[in-house]
Design a protein around this motif. Structure first.
Motif, PDB file in Angstrom:
ATOM      1  N   TYR A  47       1.215 -23.814  -8.304  1.00 22.83           N
ATOM      2  CA  TYR A  47       0.236 -23.274  -9.246  1.00 22.83           C
ATOM      3  C   TYR A  47      -1.162 -23.299  -8.634  1.00 22.83           C
ATOM      4  N   ARG A  48      -1.498 -24.398  -7.988  1.00 20.26           N
ATOM      5  CA  ARG A  48      -2.821 -24.497  -7.367  1.00 20.26           C
ATOM      6  C   ARG A  48      -2.993 -23.451  -6.281  1.00 20.26           C
ATOM      7  N   LEU A  49      -1.942 -23.224  -5.494  1.00 13.73           N
ATOM      8  CA  LEU A  49      -1.989 -22.214  -4.443  1.00 13.73           C
ATOM      9  C   LEU A  49      -2.203 -20.828  -5.039  1.00 13.73           C
ATOM     10  N   SER A  50      -1.558 -20.561  -6.188  1.00  8.46           N
ATOM     11  CA  SER A  50      -1.679 -19.235  -6.807  1.00  8.46           C
ATOM     12  C   SER A  50      -3.109 -18.945  -7.251  1.00  8.46           C
ATOM     13  N   LEU A  51      -3.893 -20.007  -7.520  1.00  8.46           N
ATOM     14  CA  LEU A  51      -5.296 -19.831  -7.904  1.00  8.46           C
ATOM     15  C   LEU A  51      -6.223 -19.830  -6.695  1.00  8.46           C
ATOM     16  N   ASP A  52      -5.951 -20.727  -5.747  1.00  4.53           N
ATOM     17  CA  ASP A  52      -6.856 -20.898  -4.606  1.00  4.53           C
ATOM     18  C   ASP A  52      -6.651 -19.848  -3.521  1.00  4.53           C
ATOM     19  N   ASP A  53      -5.432 -19.391  -3.362  1.00  9.67           N
ATOM     20  CA  ASP A  53      -5.132 -18.420  -2.295  1.00  9.67           C
ATOM     21  C   ASP A  53      -4.164 -17.365  -2.833  1.00  9.67           C
ATOM     22  N   PRO A  54      -4.643 -16.519  -3.742  1.00 10.79           N
ATOM     23  CA  PRO A  54      -3.747 -15.536  -4.360  1.00 10.79           C
ATOM     24  C   PRO A  54      -3.145 -14.548  -3.366  1.00 10.79           C
ATOM     25  N   ASP A  55      -3.874 -14.244  -2.291  1.00 11.81           N
ATOM     26  CA  ASP A  55      -3.315 -13.322  -1.299  1.00 11.81           C
ATOM     27  C   ASP A  55      -2.064 -13.903  -0.650  1.00 11.81           C
ATOM     28  N   ARG A  56      -2.141 -15.180  -0.316  1.00 13.04           N
ATOM     29  CA  ARG A  56      -0.957 -15.814   0.289  1.00 13.04           C
ATOM     30  C   ARG A  56       0.177 -15.917  -0.732  1.00 13.04           C
ATOM     31  N   PHE A  57      -0.153 -16.338  -1.954  1.00 10.65           N
ATOM     32  CA  PHE A  57       0.869 -16.524  -2.982  1.00 10.65           C
ATOM     33  C   PHE A  57       1.587 -15.217  -3.285  1.00 10.65           C
ATOM     34  N   TRP A  58       0.821 -14.188  -3.689  1.00 10.52           N
ATOM     35  CA  TRP A  58       1.455 -12.936  -4.105  1.00 10.52           C
ATOM     36  C   TRP A  58       1.974 -12.137  -2.922  1.00 10.52           C
ATOM     37  N   GLY A  59       1.289 -12.243  -1.788  1.00 10.52           N
ATOM     38  CA  GLY A  59       1.770 -11.547  -0.602  1.00 10.52           C
ATOM     39  C   GLY A  59       3.114 -12.077  -0.141  1.00 10.52           C
ATOM     40  N   SER A  60       3.249 -13.410  -0.151  1.00 12.84           N
ATOM     41  CA  SER A  60       4.524 -14.017   0.223  1.00 12.84           C
ATOM     42  C   SER A  60       5.608 -13.656  -0.781  1.00 12.84           C
ATOM     43  N   ALA A  61       5.279 -13.715  -2.069  1.00 10.36           N
ATOM     44  CA  ALA A  61       6.266 -13.384  -3.106  1.00 10.36           C
ATOM     45  C   ALA A  61       6.735 -11.939  -2.956  1.00 10.36           C
ATOM     46  N   ALA A  62       5.794 -11.019  -2.748  1.00  8.50           N
ATOM     47  CA  ALA A  62       6.162  -9.610  -2.630  1.00  8.50           C
ATOM     48  C   ALA A  62       6.999  -9.352  -1.382  1.00  8.50           C
ATOM     49  N   THR A  63       6.660 -10.018  -0.298  1.00  2.00           N
ATOM     50  CA  THR A  63       7.399  -9.822   0.951  1.00  2.00           C
ATOM     51  C   THR A  63       8.837 -10.304   0.835  1.00  2.00           C
ATOM     52  N   HIS A  64       9.025 -11.460   0.215  1.00  2.00           N
ATOM     53  CA  HIS A  64      10.351 -12.075   0.162  1.00  2.00           C
ATOM     54  C   HIS A  64      11.172 -11.671  -1.050  1.00  2.00           C
ATOM     55  N   ARG A  65      10.517 -11.250  -2.122  1.00  3.13           N
ATOM     56  CA  ARG A  65      11.254 -10.967  -3.355  1.00  3.13           C
ATOM     57  C   ARG A  65      11.561  -9.485  -3.563  1.00  3.13           C
ATOM     58  N   LEU A  66      10.854  -8.605  -2.848  1.00  2.00           N
ATOM     59  CA  LEU A  66      11.068  -7.171  -3.012  1.00  2.00           C
ATOM     60  C   LEU A  66      11.488  -6.539  -1.699  1.00  2.00           C
ATOM     61  N   ARG A  67      12.206  -5.443  -1.790  1.00  2.00           N
ATOM     62  CA  ARG A  67      12.571  -4.683  -0.598  1.00  2.00           C
ATOM     63  C   ARG A  67      11.628  -3.486  -0.488  1.00  2.00           C
ATOM     64  N   TRP A  68      11.053  -3.353   0.676  1.00  2.00           N
ATOM     65  CA  TRP A  68      10.033  -2.337   0.914  1.00  2.00           C
ATOM     66  C   TRP A  68      10.558  -1.250   1.837  1.00  2.00           C
ATOM     67  N   MET A  69      10.136  -0.010   1.591  1.00  2.00           N
ATOM     68  CA  MET A  69      10.407   1.095   2.500  1.00  2.00           C
ATOM     69  C   MET A  69       9.325   1.170   3.573  1.00  2.00           C
ATOM     70  N   GLU A  70       8.087   0.846   3.169  1.00  2.00           N
ATOM     71  CA  GLU A  70       6.986   0.688   4.105  1.00  2.00           C
ATOM     72  C   GLU A  70       6.201  -0.539   3.676  1.00  2.00           C
ATOM     73  N   PRO A  71       5.758  -1.379   4.618  1.00  2.00           N
ATOM     74  CA  PRO A  71       5.072  -2.615   4.239  1.00  2.00           C
ATOM     75  C   PRO A  71       3.666  -2.349   3.709  1.00  2.00           C
ATOM     76  N   PHE A  72       3.204  -3.228   2.849  1.00  2.00           N
ATOM     77  CA  PHE A  72       1.830  -3.128   2.360  1.00  2.00           C
ATOM     78  C   PHE A  72       0.891  -3.756   3.375  1.00  2.00           C
ATOM     79  N   HIS A  73      -0.345  -3.264   3.430  1.00  2.20           N
ATOM     80  CA  HIS A  73      -1.323  -3.813   4.369  1.00  2.20           C
ATOM     81  C   HIS A  73      -2.376  -4.655   3.673  1.00  2.20           C
TER      82      HIS A  73
END
Length: 470
Positions: A47-73
């Motif tokens: 929870y603390r990470l999700s507030l302090d470093d949202p880019d790392r939190f959501w970026g990691s979640a999106a990378t590992h939890r979703l399948r991408w056709m092209e990666p986000f930058h």
């Protein structure tokens, strides 16, 4: 009452048997959705990470939890003061792929949907493979009639596998669905179709609810007369009642039977529209809320997993209608993205008797039950035997949604239905948020749940009390 039949049985007669993997744009290789490294952190650290470093939190979640056709930058580009918000910029994906294809690759015969039909004890099961094929045929039907990326499609159907397939078919080709609760009048339906400028409507000849027939086609006919944008109306036969067909009408099952079971998914930008959903209009004219592709899907999946303690093999029982945001997020998109088995509840809380929810829990071995305080307050008026005569030992989590739950209803739900052993998560959120914002879970294992309180913010949310000047 006219005879009723199950449209999924008809569809299954032309669904092919071997697992089918759709060959479309090449997918990026990603780790399995359940293997998100950050999820191993203790709750307070995550929870603390999700507030302090949202880019790392959501970026990691999106990378590992979703399948991408092209990666986000870029993970996020948010200007709250200017009202400009963007997530996972540069990325391309397809929501239907994340809800279907990724699971068909691994476990094609896992049950995706259990349709608890209005007729007691006549549930229908649809596997992920079957749902993918149904979705592809429906998507190809829409394409064959000129529906293209960006077009709006109204879905005016009762809770059913075809309603789910209609939503996913739109997502597969990049059309924007707007699901309208099948209890709304022709005027309410027409207003939503007109506002969204829908080019097609998907409906049923009739709905069956609480042992009664509802003439959906009649309502659609009246609405479409006011909607010049509509070019086609696709009609599924939920009952055996004869349906008079007009010049815009197309028999859905027949049209689908002519289409191939493969439909290449459209690569869509993260911020492309996924759906439009209109508020009920209780405080004025209904407002159209939009949700886009990647951010919505990721949030629905994460909240489904963490708020309700979803685990592999669970049977998730959200009894909301797909016409509401709860049905979108916790009947369709969240559970299917997580590879869950999700229940479609077609009937009412008291048909054929006030024990129908708990009989369903026993028969389907439901592990999470998510319902509204209105229904709970209705059921607590009846004898407790309607609950206790059924085996509810499969239940692990109870949930409340839609309005604040009062203490009497909370205690009855927790103590009688859950035998005092199931965490009861009172969830607060809105159509606008798309997913749960405040709930007692996730939390540390020993964290107390207080009756009738939502209590704790979800990851990435920091509540702030605002005054007149702040």
């Amino acid at each position: 009452m006219a005879a009723v039949r199950c449209s999924t049985k008809l569809l299954k007669t032309f669904l092919i048997r071997p697992p089918v993997l759709v060959h479309g744009p090449r997918f990026l290789s990603t780790s399995p959705p359940e293997k998100w490294p950050l999820a191993r952190l203790p709750h307070h650290e995550l929870y603390r990470l999700s507030l302090d470093d949202p880019d790392r939190f959501w970026g990691s979640a999106a990378t590992h939890r979703l399948r991408w056709m092209e990666p986000f930058h870029t993970v996020q580009q948010c200007d709250m003061s200017g009202g400009k918000i963007g997530w996972f910029l540069g990325g391309k994906l397809n929501v239907s792929v994340n809800c279907l294809d990724v699971h068909v690759e691994k476990h094609p015969d896992r049950v995706a949907l259990i349709w608890e039909r209005d007729e007691p004890g006549t549930e229908e099961r649809v596997t992920y493979r079957e749902l993918l094929e149904m979705t592809c045929r429906l998507a190809n039907t829409l394409k064959a009639h000129g529906v293209v990326k960006g077009d709006r499609v109204a879905v005016y159907m009762p809770v059913s596998p075809l309603a789910v397939a209609s939503m996913l078919a739109c997502a597969r080709i990049g059309a924007v669905h707007t699901v309208v609760f099948a209890g709304f009048s022709s005027e309410a339906l027409a207003g939503r179709i007109q506002d969204a400028q829908c080019t097609a409507v998907i409906t049923c000849n009739e709905a069956v609810r609480g042992g009664r027939l509802v003439r959906l086609k009649h309502t659609v006919d009246a609405a479409v007369k006011l909607c010049p944008s509509v070019r086609h109306v696709f009609i599924s036969q939920r009952t055996d009642t004869h349906t008079d067909m007009g010049p815009l009408d197309r028999p859905l099952e027949q049209e689908m039977s002519l289409q191939p079971p493969l439909c290449p998914p459209e690569p869509l930008n993260s911020e492309d529209l996924l759906f439009l959903l209109y508020t009920s209009g209780s405080t004025g004219k209904p407002k159209g809320i939009i949700h886009t592709q990647a951010g919505y899907l990721l949030y629905a999946a994460l909240t489904h997993q963490f708020v309700f303690d979803h685990r592999a093999g669970d049977v998730f029982g959200c009894v909301a209608d797909v016409g509401w945001i709860t049905g979108h997020s916790y009947v369709v998109y969240g559970p299917l993205c997580n590879g869950a088995t999700t229940v479609l509840f077609e009937t009412t809380p008291t048909y054929p008797d006030p024990g129908v929810y708990w009989e369903t829990v026993e028969r389907l071995r439901i592990t999470q039950f998510y319902g509204a305080p209105t229904a709970i307050r209705l059921l607590l008026k009846y004898d407790e035997d309607f609950v206790k005569k059924y085996d509810r030992s499969s239940l692990r989590t109870l949930g409340s949604v839609g309005e604040p739950i009062n203490h009497e209803a909370w205690h009855w739900f927790h103590d009688v239905v859950g035998d005092g052993r199931c965490p009861l998560v009172d969830t607060w959120w809105q159509t606008e948020t798309g997913g749960v914002c405040i709930a007692p879970r996730p939390a540390e294992e020993e964290a107390v749940i207080r009756p009738a309180m939502a209590m704790r913010p979800f990851y990435g949310i920091e509540p702030v009390l605002m005054g007149e000047k702040t």
